[in-house]
Design a protein around this motif. Sequence first.
Motif, PDB file in Angstrom:
ATOM      1  N   ASP A  32       0.821  -1.218   0.000  1.00 24.87           N
ATOM      2  CA  ASP A  32       0.000   0.000   0.000  1.00 24.87           C
ATOM      3  C   ASP A  32       0.853   1.266   0.000  1.00 24.87           C
ATOM      4  OD1 ASP A  32      -2.354  -1.475   0.018  1.00 24.87           O
ATOM      5  OD2 ASP A  32      -2.712  -1.200   2.170  1.00 24.87           O
ATOM      6  N   GLU A  33       1.964   1.222   0.710  1.00 27.96           N
ATOM      7  CA  GLU A  33       2.834   2.393   0.843  1.00 27.96           C
ATOM      8  C   GLU A  33       3.919   2.451  -0.228  1.00 27.96           C
ATOM      9  OE1 GLU A  33       4.068   2.483   4.997  1.00 27.96           O
ATOM     10  OE2 GLU A  33       2.000   1.992   5.587  1.00 27.96           O
ATOM     11  N   ARG A  34       3.837   1.589  -1.232  1.00 31.80           N
ATOM     12  CA  ARG A  34       4.764   1.535  -2.367  1.00 31.80           C
ATOM     13  C   ARG A  34       6.194   1.250  -1.941  1.00 31.80           C
ATOM     14  NH1 ARG A  34       2.153   3.093  -6.893  1.00 31.80           N
ATOM     15  NH2 ARG A  34       4.057   3.560  -8.028  1.00 31.80           N
ATOM     16  N   LEU A  35       6.370   0.605  -0.802  1.00 36.43           N
ATOM     17  CA  LEU A  35       7.696   0.195  -0.351  1.00 36.43           C
ATOM     18  C   LEU A  35       8.078  -1.145  -0.958  1.00 36.43           C
ATOM     19  CD1 LEU A  35       7.288   1.247   3.364  1.00 36.43           C
ATOM     20  CD2 LEU A  35       8.508   2.472   1.552  1.00 36.43           C
ATOM     21  N   ALA A  36       7.081  -1.888  -1.412  1.00 37.40           N
ATOM     22  CA  ALA A  36       7.280  -3.172  -2.091  1.00 37.40           C
ATOM     23  C   ALA A  36       6.320  -3.239  -3.265  1.00 37.40           C
ATOM     24  CB  ALA A  36       7.021  -4.332  -1.139  1.00 37.40           C
ATOM     25  N   ALA A  37       6.771  -3.854  -4.335  1.00 42.26           N
ATOM     26  CA  ALA A  37       5.899  -4.060  -5.495  1.00 42.26           C
ATOM     27  C   ALA A  37       4.980  -5.246  -5.259  1.00 42.26           C
ATOM     28  CB  ALA A  37       6.737  -4.305  -6.750  1.00 42.26           C
ATOM     29  N   CYS A  38       5.497  -6.241  -4.573  1.00 44.58           N
ATOM     30  CA  CYS A  38       4.769  -7.489  -4.347  1.00 44.58           C
ATOM     31  C   CYS A  38       5.349  -8.157  -3.120  1.00 44.58           C
ATOM     32  CB  CYS A  38       4.946  -8.393  -5.575  1.00 44.58           C
ATOM     33  SG  CYS A  38       4.256 -10.041  -5.406  1.00 44.58           S
ATOM     34  N   VAL A  39       4.487  -8.807  -2.350  1.00 45.52           N
ATOM     35  CA  VAL A  39       4.930  -9.618  -1.219  1.00 45.52           C
ATOM     36  C   VAL A  39       4.218 -10.963  -1.314  1.00 45.52           C
ATOM     37  CG1 VAL A  39       5.078  -9.841   1.291  1.00 45.52           C
ATOM     38  CG2 VAL A  39       5.255  -7.568   0.234  1.00 45.52           C
ATOM     39  N   ASN A  40       4.990 -12.029  -1.403  1.00 38.65           N
ATOM     40  CA  ASN A  40       4.436 -13.377  -1.366  1.00 38.65           C
ATOM     41  C   ASN A  40       4.491 -13.869   0.072  1.00 38.65           C
ATOM     42  OD1 ASN A  40       6.395 -13.548  -4.123  1.00 38.65           O
ATOM     43  ND2 ASN A  40       4.211 -13.923  -4.374  1.00 38.65           N
ATOM     44  N   ARG A  41       3.401 -14.496   0.505  1.00 35.69           N
ATOM     45  CA  ARG A  41       3.339 -15.067   1.854  1.00 35.69           C
ATOM     46  C   ARG A  41       3.361 -16.585   1.738  1.00 35.69           C
ATOM     47  NH1 ARG A  41      -1.747 -13.264   2.670  1.00 35.69           N
ATOM     48  NH2 ARG A  41      -1.926 -14.820   4.311  1.00 35.69           N
ATOM     49  N   LEU A  42       4.345 -17.204   2.369  1.00 32.57           N
ATOM     50  CA  LEU A  42       4.493 -18.654   2.339  1.00 32.57           C
ATOM     51  C   LEU A  42       4.211 -19.212   3.730  1.00 32.57           C
ATOM     52  CD1 LEU A  42       7.819 -18.824   0.297  1.00 32.57           C
ATOM     53  CD2 LEU A  42       5.489 -18.964  -0.563  1.00 32.57           C
ATOM     54  N   PRO A  43       3.039 -19.792   3.942  1.00 36.71           N
ATOM     55  CA  PRO A  43       2.728 -20.361   5.258  1.00 36.71           C
ATOM     56  C   PRO A  43       3.429 -21.707   5.442  1.00 36.71           C
ATOM     57  CG  PRO A  43       0.922 -20.741   3.753  1.00 36.71           C
ATOM     58  CD  PRO A  43       1.940 -19.909   3.005  1.00 36.71           C
ATOM     59  N   GLY A  44       3.441 -22.168   6.672  1.00 38.25           N
ATOM     60  CA  GLY A  44       3.943 -23.501   6.966  1.00 38.25           C
ATOM     61  C   GLY A  44       5.453 -23.625   6.981  1.00 38.25           C
ATOM     62  N   VAL A  45       6.168 -22.526   7.185  1.00 39.67           N
ATOM     63  CA  VAL A  45       7.620 -22.584   7.298  1.00 39.67           C
ATOM     64  C   VAL A  45       7.957 -23.049   8.713  1.00 39.67           C
ATOM     65  CG1 VAL A  45       9.725 -21.185   7.289  1.00 39.67           C
ATOM     66  CG2 VAL A  45       7.944 -20.774   5.593  1.00 39.67           C
ATOM     67  N   HIS A  46       8.858 -24.000   8.819  1.00 39.43           N
ATOM     68  CA  HIS A  46       9.284 -24.513  10.121  1.00 39.43           C
ATOM     69  C   HIS A  46      10.694 -24.009  10.388  1.00 39.43           C
ATOM     70  CE1 HIS A  46       5.738 -27.012  10.218  1.00 39.43           C
ATOM     71  NE2 HIS A  46       6.012 -27.346   8.962  1.00 39.43           N
ATOM     72  N   SER A  47      10.845 -23.202  11.424  1.00 44.26           N
ATOM     73  CA  SER A  47      12.128 -22.576  11.731  1.00 44.26           C
ATOM     74  C   SER A  47      12.732 -23.167  12.992  1.00 44.26           C
ATOM     75  CB  SER A  47      11.944 -21.068  11.924  1.00 44.26           C
ATOM     76  OG  SER A  47      11.440 -20.482  10.749  1.00 44.26           O
ATOM     77  N   THR A  48      14.027 -23.397  12.941  1.00 40.20           N
ATOM     78  CA  THR A  48      14.802 -23.826  14.105  1.00 40.20           C
ATOM     79  C   THR A  48      15.919 -22.817  14.266  1.00 40.20           C
ATOM     80  OG1 THR A  48      14.320 -26.138  13.601  1.00 40.20           O
ATOM     81  CG2 THR A  48      16.160 -25.708  15.101  1.00 40.20           C
ATOM     82  N   TYR A  49      16.014 -22.205  15.446  1.00 39.95           N
ATOM     83  CA  TYR A  49      16.999 -21.145  15.653  1.00 39.95           C
ATOM     84  C   TYR A  49      17.360 -21.048  17.123  1.00 39.95           C
ATOM     85  CZ  TYR A  49      12.691 -18.655  16.872  1.00 39.95           C
ATOM     86  OH  TYR A  49      11.490 -18.298  17.431  1.00 39.95           O
ATOM     87  N   ARG A  50      18.483 -20.400  17.389  1.00 38.98           N
ATOM     88  CA  ARG A  50      18.918 -20.185  18.767  1.00 38.98           C
ATOM     89  C   ARG A  50      18.483 -18.784  19.171  1.00 38.98           C
ATOM     90  NH1 ARG A  50      22.032 -22.860  21.912  1.00 38.98           N
ATOM     91  NH2 ARG A  50      22.810 -24.132  20.206  1.00 38.98           N
ATOM     92  N   TRP A  51      17.766 -18.684  20.277  1.00 34.42           N
ATOM     93  CA  TRP A  51      17.302 -17.388  20.778  1.00 34.42           C
ATOM     94  C   TRP A  51      17.406 -17.381  22.286  1.00 34.42           C
ATOM     95  CZ3 TRP A  51      16.933 -12.696  19.369  1.00 34.42           C
ATOM     96  CH2 TRP A  51      16.149 -11.776  20.073  1.00 34.42           C
ATOM     97  N   GLN A  52      18.094 -16.389  22.819  1.00 33.92           N
ATOM     98  CA  GLN A  52      18.280 -16.212  24.258  1.00 33.92           C
ATOM     99  C   GLN A  52      18.782 -17.486  24.920  1.00 33.92           C
ATOM    100  OE1 GLN A  52      14.525 -14.521  25.534  1.00 33.92           O
ATOM    101  NE2 GLN A  52      15.137 -12.491  24.807  1.00 33.92           N
ATOM    102  N   GLY A  53      19.766 -18.111  24.267  1.00 35.73           N
ATOM    103  CA  GLY A  53      20.460 -19.257  24.844  1.00 35.73           C
ATOM    104  C   GLY A  53      19.772 -20.604  24.673  1.00 35.73           C
ATOM    105  N   ALA A  54      18.645 -20.634  23.994  1.00 37.53           N
ATOM    106  CA  ALA A  54      17.926 -21.901  23.824  1.00 37.53           C
ATOM    107  C   ALA A  54      17.621 -22.126  22.344  1.00 37.53           C
ATOM    108  CB  ALA A  54      16.625 -21.875  24.612  1.00 37.53           C
ATOM    109  N   VAL A  55      17.596 -23.395  21.965  1.00 33.85           N
ATOM    110  CA  VAL A  55      17.177 -23.740  20.610  1.00 33.85           C
ATOM    111  C   VAL A  55      15.656 -23.752  20.588  1.00 33.85           C
ATOM    112  CG1 VAL A  55      17.188 -25.524  18.834  1.00 33.85           C
ATOM    113  CG2 VAL A  55      19.273 -25.039  20.134  1.00 33.85           C
ATOM    114  N   THR A  56      15.105 -23.021  19.627  1.00 32.84           N
ATOM    115  CA  THR A  56      13.659 -22.842  19.521  1.00 32.84           C
ATOM    116  C   THR A  56      13.186 -23.372  18.181  1.00 32.84           C
ATOM    117  OG1 THR A  56      13.827 -20.862  20.893  1.00 32.84           O
ATOM    118  CG2 THR A  56      11.834 -21.094  19.585  1.00 32.84           C
ATOM    119  N   ARG A  57      11.998 -23.956  18.177  1.00 31.24           N
ATOM    120  CA  ARG A  57      11.365 -24.422  16.949  1.00 31.24           C
ATOM    121  C   ARG A  57       9.977 -23.801  16.869  1.00 31.24           C
ATOM    122  NH1 ARG A  57      14.505 -28.113  19.140  1.00 31.24           N
ATOM    123  NH2 ARG A  57      15.963 -29.264  17.851  1.00 31.24           N
TER     124      ARG A  57
END
Length: 117
Positions: A32-57
């Motif tokens: 809407d604000e013309r900062l992007a021409a298009c944004v695709n949304r991909l649901p169902g992404v499974h992320s594994t990452y370290r945050w604040q000292g713990a592995v998070t999923r």
Amino acid sequence: MTRPAAPNAVLLCYCACPDTASAQAIAGALVDERLAACVNRLPGVHSTYRWQGAVTRDSEELLLIKTTAARFDALKARLLELHPYELPELVAVPVQRGHAAYLDWVRAATGEAPQDC
């Protein structure tokens, strides 16, 4: 050291969101604000990452955002305002090659002045 992309260079940006509602809100605002021409949304992404000292999923929704280097700083500022995470992911990759007409459309759709896009 990397050189900054030319202002008219097209960028593909990645951003993970915790849920559909925040992903929809961010995607809508950026387009809407013309900062992007298009944004695709991909649901169902499974992320594994370290945050604040713990592995998070987590399950997340990934945004693929098409913009230009000239609009990136404003896009980043707006995304950081809207995103619910304390430390949102935002990674921009320069598009090296692509369909020229599509890349021209991205540039036109993110231009400051409204155009027929």
